[in-house]
Design a protein around this motif. Structure first.
Motif, PDB file in Angstrom:
ATOM      1  N   LEU A 147       0.828  -1.209   0.000  1.00  8.24           N
ATOM      2  CA  LEU A 147       0.000   0.000   0.000  1.00  8.24           C
ATOM      3  C   LEU A 147       0.863   1.261   0.000  1.00  8.24           C
ATOM      4  O   LEU A 147       0.570   2.218  -0.718  1.00  8.24           O
ATOM      5  N   MET A 148       1.926   1.254   0.790  1.00  9.30           N
ATOM      6  CA  MET A 148       2.795   2.442   0.827  1.00  9.30           C
ATOM      7  C   MET A 148       3.371   2.712  -0.563  1.00  9.30           C
ATOM      8  O   MET A 148       3.387   3.852  -1.029  1.00  9.30           O
ATOM      9  N   ALA A 149       3.835   1.649  -1.226  1.00  8.93           N
ATOM     10  CA  ALA A 149       4.374   1.821  -2.580  1.00  8.93           C
ATOM     11  C   ALA A 149       3.294   2.345  -3.520  1.00  8.93           C
ATOM     12  O   ALA A 149       3.544   3.216  -4.361  1.00  8.93           O
ATOM     13  N   PHE A 150       2.075   1.820  -3.355  1.00  8.29           N
ATOM     14  CA  PHE A 150       0.964   2.223  -4.214  1.00  8.29           C
ATOM     15  C   PHE A 150       0.666   3.712  -4.027  1.00  8.29           C
ATOM     16  O   PHE A 150       0.519   4.458  -5.006  1.00  8.29           O
ATOM     17  N   LYS A 174      -3.027  11.706   4.550  1.00  5.07           N
ATOM     18  CA  LYS A 174      -1.853  12.477   4.977  1.00  5.07           C
ATOM     19  C   LYS A 174      -0.747  12.418   3.924  1.00  5.07           C
ATOM     20  O   LYS A 174      -0.111  13.421   3.605  1.00  5.07           O
ATOM     21  N   MET A 175      -0.535  11.220   3.379  1.00  2.56           N
ATOM     22  CA  MET A 175       0.541  11.064   2.394  1.00  2.56           C
ATOM     23  C   MET A 175       0.275  11.854   1.113  1.00  2.56           C
ATOM     24  O   MET A 175       1.186  12.420   0.529  1.00  2.56           O
ATOM     25  N   VAL A 176      -0.993  11.866   0.666  1.00  2.00           N
ATOM     26  CA  VAL A 176      -1.278  12.584  -0.574  1.00  2.00           C
ATOM     27  C   VAL A 176      -1.489  14.073  -0.314  1.00  2.00           C
ATOM     28  O   VAL A 176      -1.813  14.832  -1.236  1.00  2.00           O
ATOM     29  N   LEU A 189      -7.091  -1.159   0.485  1.00  2.00           N
ATOM     30  CA  LEU A 189      -6.968   0.059  -0.319  1.00  2.00           C
ATOM     31  C   LEU A 189      -6.328  -0.221  -1.673  1.00  2.00           C
ATOM     32  O   LEU A 189      -6.860   0.143  -2.703  1.00  2.00           O
ATOM     33  N   TYR A 190      -5.178  -0.934  -1.681  1.00  2.00           N
ATOM     34  CA  TYR A 190      -4.469  -1.023  -2.969  1.00  2.00           C
ATOM     35  C   TYR A 190      -5.155  -1.934  -3.982  1.00  2.00           C
ATOM     36  O   TYR A 190      -5.000  -1.741  -5.170  1.00  2.00           O
ATOM     37  N   SER A 191      -5.867  -2.982  -3.509  1.00  2.00           N
ATOM     38  CA  SER A 191      -6.605  -3.772  -4.506  1.00  2.00           C
ATOM     39  C   SER A 191      -8.097  -3.651  -4.267  1.00  2.00           C
ATOM     40  O   SER A 191      -8.881  -4.366  -4.853  1.00  2.00           O
ATOM     41  N   THR A 225      10.815   7.233 -10.758  1.00  2.00           N
ATOM     42  CA  THR A 225      10.813   5.840 -11.207  1.00  2.00           C
ATOM     43  C   THR A 225      10.714   4.873 -10.037  1.00  2.00           C
ATOM     44  O   THR A 225      10.561   3.690 -10.246  1.00  2.00           O
ATOM     45  N   THR A 226      10.819   5.380  -8.834  1.00  2.00           N
ATOM     46  CA  THR A 226      10.915   4.452  -7.710  1.00  2.00           C
ATOM     47  C   THR A 226       9.753   4.615  -6.742  1.00  2.00           C
ATOM     48  O   THR A 226       9.107   5.657  -6.669  1.00  2.00           O
ATOM     49  N   LEU A 227       9.521   3.554  -5.976  1.00  2.00           N
ATOM     50  CA  LEU A 227       8.369   3.505  -5.077  1.00  2.00           C
ATOM     51  C   LEU A 227       8.762   3.236  -3.635  1.00  2.00           C
ATOM     52  O   LEU A 227       7.914   2.934  -2.809  1.00  2.00           O
ATOM     53  N   GLY A 228      10.040   3.291  -3.310  1.00  2.00           N
ATOM     54  CA  GLY A 228      10.477   2.999  -1.945  1.00  2.00           C
ATOM     55  C   GLY A 228      11.291   1.714  -1.915  1.00  2.00           C
ATOM     56  O   GLY A 228      11.657   1.171  -2.943  1.00  2.00           O
TER      57      GLY A 228
END
Lengths: 585, 218
Positions: free
Chosen positions: A151-154, A286-288, A401-403, A164-167
């Motif tokens: 989810l964090m990567a998403f 919060k993240m967005v 959330l992510y799926s 290009t990166t997601l963590g």
């Protein structure tokens, strides 16, 4: 229904609303690397990264991130399979339980690694203490931490621009386990032990029972002994709820008094399985950079949850005409639970049972404090439907959330875009053909798995052979539909009358679980990888605001309609026809 | 090969970040969450809550274990309160194989003329008749249905009240005394809100034996 029952439901929902923000902020700080625990244990944490062969700042593109998830999960499956096959020759096995069969070991390994915890076996008569601890408890932690990491990567896909990166998966995995799951599990374990959940390494205890003639079996033999299963249950029970896993230490799961001894532990366990998913909606906002986005998602979830929970309660509280005709008192009062008490525990009564059944299927937990197979047809329908909405109402930790809900949000903005003829955007990112293709696939995979495997099971001799509840036939169909719905959605609860510990069901449900989990992880991370590369577009007059009541209504509509349209024909063959035949009498 | 600090595109897969960390980390988490965590909790639980952690076991005067206060027992003798039906196999209230009936609400094995519920109702009526008491009206639903665990230690206060006249007749005491004993053993909702009021059947029967022993037992 009683006022007290509705109060118990209302209280539960209120607590969720209250904890969303503080817990969400804490989770946010964990993944930002700024949590309180993170500061204390920072040196240890960095040492771990050296041990693993990675660094805190070694960022991964979506493909490397995805492969890291898959490699970790594959290693987990192999380890868990081996533990079960070898448990007979390993220590911490006071009951001398033998090796688990190959097909059952595969099923259970797939089940626990995918955060499903479908259980074809009975815990107290199958798994050694070592397997329960070293195998199952470990996966209860890490499969949940994997869900949160993905989810964090998403979400980073929405947050980052031209990136290009997601963590780093290993960093996300470690932080989620060390700073979120482990501390919460320690607290919950000790609280439920204080109430009576067992936590020991003793052999099973023998009691000399009071009524000495009582336990005669069919052969006329009698016994004066009661064997009491023991074990390190509480530590596993705590994390199976917190991680939305759900696999019981004992066969009866959270209905077993040694797992869930009092109404207070029941509330704690229901909260444990819902609070992290609730907090994550706030973390998302919060993240967005706009917490209203998180509240909108949570509001949509809680509205659906409240409606269906009350519906399940109404169905169970009404009981059945058959119970009444036989002479059972199904009218609730201060001293009589009333309703459909088959498969339910006295200490929980109707309201807590309905509450639990809905919460456990809405989240992908699948722990049960009431036997779902014995629910009224409409109560059973609610549990099926909660899962068939792709586990998007709270859902699994992370995966909800992510799926789940965020994929539905993408579909909702797309449909809204079609209505007004504009390119859809969500959270400042344009939703284009690639994202929509993948989102559609994500939504279609689960129904294809569920309906395809259900059809295969009911027409094949191997599948039909162990459908024992064939009177009425609609109920046997519901059991099969439930099994694959539960597997493909990584829920894990069951209409347990189905004989599912056979090579056929172990294999097919195992495959449904693996696809339902990992195919969707790959697809979701692909969307994230694509979104991360895009620039944010500033909101214009044509942008649909996604924090308003209008959008919440739209989102609920998409969830219900997509879920309903796909499954109504199957539901009509199962619980709906059973309900109609029940009220006709 | 992965990505540099300027976020430059790196489309390749960095296998060094995949294989070795997967193996090392699962081993680490296995030791931490599979060994250290449960053993720590076991140690703490045994130190702080030894009675609960070991199964809330009840013992008699000689120290023999007579059961757990959290686990129900099967009672067939009519002079005892009966608990919920239990669907565990091969014997009811098998605390080494917890299970519900898993019967659907329309299953004849549950609701049919030969079904579980009908059999329980007949047994209750027979026991009443044999004790020379009549109790009219419907039977509290929890007394004729099986629990989810098959080990439910409780019945509702209504289910206890239904059985009180039978117990009183068979033990040769006033029914009000039995009702008073039931009241003493009735637990309310937690905080007045959570769960349902309930009576612990094993503890109630132990108290019955202590205060009003069966004539035949002496």
């Amino acid at each position: 229904m009683t006022a007290n029952g509705l109060l118990q439901i209302g209280l539960f929902l209120l607590i969720l609303v209250v904890v969303a923000k503080p817990l969400g902020l804490y989770i946010y700080s964990v993944y930002e690397g700024r949590s309180i625990l993170g500061r204390v244990f920072g040196p240890v944490e960095r040492g771990l990264y050296r041990l693993f062969g990675t660094r805190e700042d070694a960022e991964m593109n979506w493909k490397t991130y995805t492969l890291a998830v898959l490699a970790f999960s594959l290693a987990s499956v192999i380890l868990l399979y081996a533990l079960q096959r070898l448990q007979g020759s390993l220590p911490l096995n006071p009951e001398h339980l033998g090796a688990v069969s190959p097909d059952s070991s595969f099923n259970t390994a797939a089940s626990f690694v995918t955060n499903t915890n479908w259980q074809g076996y009975a815990g107290e008569s199958t798994m050694s203490y070592l397997t329960q601890m070293l195998g199952l408890t470990v996966q209860n932690f890490v499969s949940a931490a994997v869900g949160m990491a993905v989810l964090m990567a998403f979400i980073r896909g929405f947050v980052r621009q031209t990136a290009t990166t997601l963590g780093n998966f290993w960093v996300d995995l470690t932080r989620g386990t060390l700073y979120i799951l482990l501390p919460m599990a320690i607290v919950v374990s000790l609280v439920i032990v204080s109430q009576g959940a067992v936590q020991n390494l003793s052999p099973y205890q023998t009691a000399q029972v009071l009524d000495e003639i009582a336990q005669g079996d069919a052969d006329g033999a009698s016994t004066t002994e009661q064997i009491l299963a023991m074990g390190p249950a509480a530590s596993q029970v705590a994390i199976k709820h917190l991680g939305t896993n759900g696999g019981g230490f004992f066969n009866a799961n959270a209905a077993h008094p040694f797992e869930n001894p009092t109404p207070l532990t029941d509330l704690i366990l229901i909260l444990a399985e819902t609070v992290i998913a609730t907090g994550l909606t706030y973390t998302f906002g919060k993240m967005v950079g706009d917490t209203r986005q998180g509240w909108a998602i949570l509001t949509a979830m809680l509205i659906v949850l409240a409606v269906f929970m009350t519906g399940a309660y109404a169905a169970e509280a009404a009981g059945t005409p058959q119970l009444e005709a036989l002479g059972a008192d199904v009218v609730a009062s201060d001293v009589n639970p009333g309703g459909n008490m088959e498969g339910k525990e006295t200490r929980f009564g109707i309201a807590r049972s309905a509450l639990f059944a809905t919460a456990t299927t809405a989240t992908s937990t699948g722990a049960v404090n009431t036997m779902h197979d014995s629910l009224t047809p409409l109560g059973g329908l609610v549990t099926l439907f909660m899962m068939q909405m792709s586990e998007s109402v709270l859902g699994g930790v992370g995966s909800g959330l992510y799926s789940g809900m965020l994929i539905y949000a993408i579909v909702a903005v797309f449909i809204a875009g079609l209505m007004v003829g504009r390119t859809p955007e969500y959270l400042g990112k344009k939703i284009e053909a690639f994202e929509m293709k993948i989102a559609s696939i994500i939504i279609l995979v689960m129904p294809a798995l569920v309906l395809g495997f259900t059809a295969l099971a009911v027409i094949s001799a191997d599948g039909a052979a162990t459908i024992y509840n064939t009177d009425p036939p609609a109920h046997g169909f519901s059991e099969v539909l439930y099994a694959f719905t539960s597997g493909a959605n990584n829920n894990g609860s069951a209409f347990a009358g189905l004989g599912a510990n056979t090579p056929f069901y172990n294999t097919t449900i195992g495959l449904a679980m693996l696809f339902g989990r990992f195919f969707l992880i790959v697809a979701s991370l692909a969307i994230a990888g694509s979104l991360a590369q895009k620039k944010a577009v500033p909101a214009s007059e044509g942008t649909l605001p996604t924090h308003t009541g209008l959008f919440i209504a739209m989102l609920i509509g998409v969830v219900i309609i997509v879920g309903a349209l796909t499954f109504v024909p199957a539901l009509a063959l199962g619980p709906i026809v059973e309900h109609l035949s029940m009220i006709v009498g | 090969m992965n990505v540099n600090s300027h976020g430059k595109v790196a489309q390749g897969i960095n296998w060094r970040q995949v294989i070795v960390p997967a193996i090392v980390s699962i081993l680490f988490f296995t030791v931490l969450t599979g060994l250290l965590y449960p053993l720590t909790i076991t140690g703490l639980a045994q130190a702080i809550f030894p009675y609960q952690a070991n199964g809330s076991l009840l013992t008699d005067a000689e120290g023999n274990v007579v059961g757990s206060e959290l686990i129900g027992q099967q009672f067939n003798v009519p002079a005892y309160f009966w608990g919920r039906l239990s669907a565990t196999g091969p014997v009811p209230y098998n605390a080494a194989a917890s299970s519900g009936s898993n019967l659907g609400p329309m299953n004849p094995a549950l609701i049919g003329p030969e079904g579980m519920i009908q059999a329980r109702i007949a047994a209750l009526h027979d026991a009443n008749a044999a004790a020379g008491v009549t109790v009219d009206g419907p039977i509290p639903v929890d007394l004729v249905t099986a629990s989810g665990s098959g080990l439910d230690p409780h019945i509702s206060p209504a289910a206890a009240a239904y059985q009180a006249p039978r117990i009183a007749a068979l033990r040769g005491i006033d029914v009000e005394r039995v009702r008073a004993l039931v009241d003493q053993h009735t637990e309310g909702r937690v905080f007045g809100i959570l769960g349902d009021p309930r009576v612990n059947v094993l503890r109630l029967n132990l108290a019955l034996d202590a205060q009003y022993p069966l004539p035949a037992a002496h």
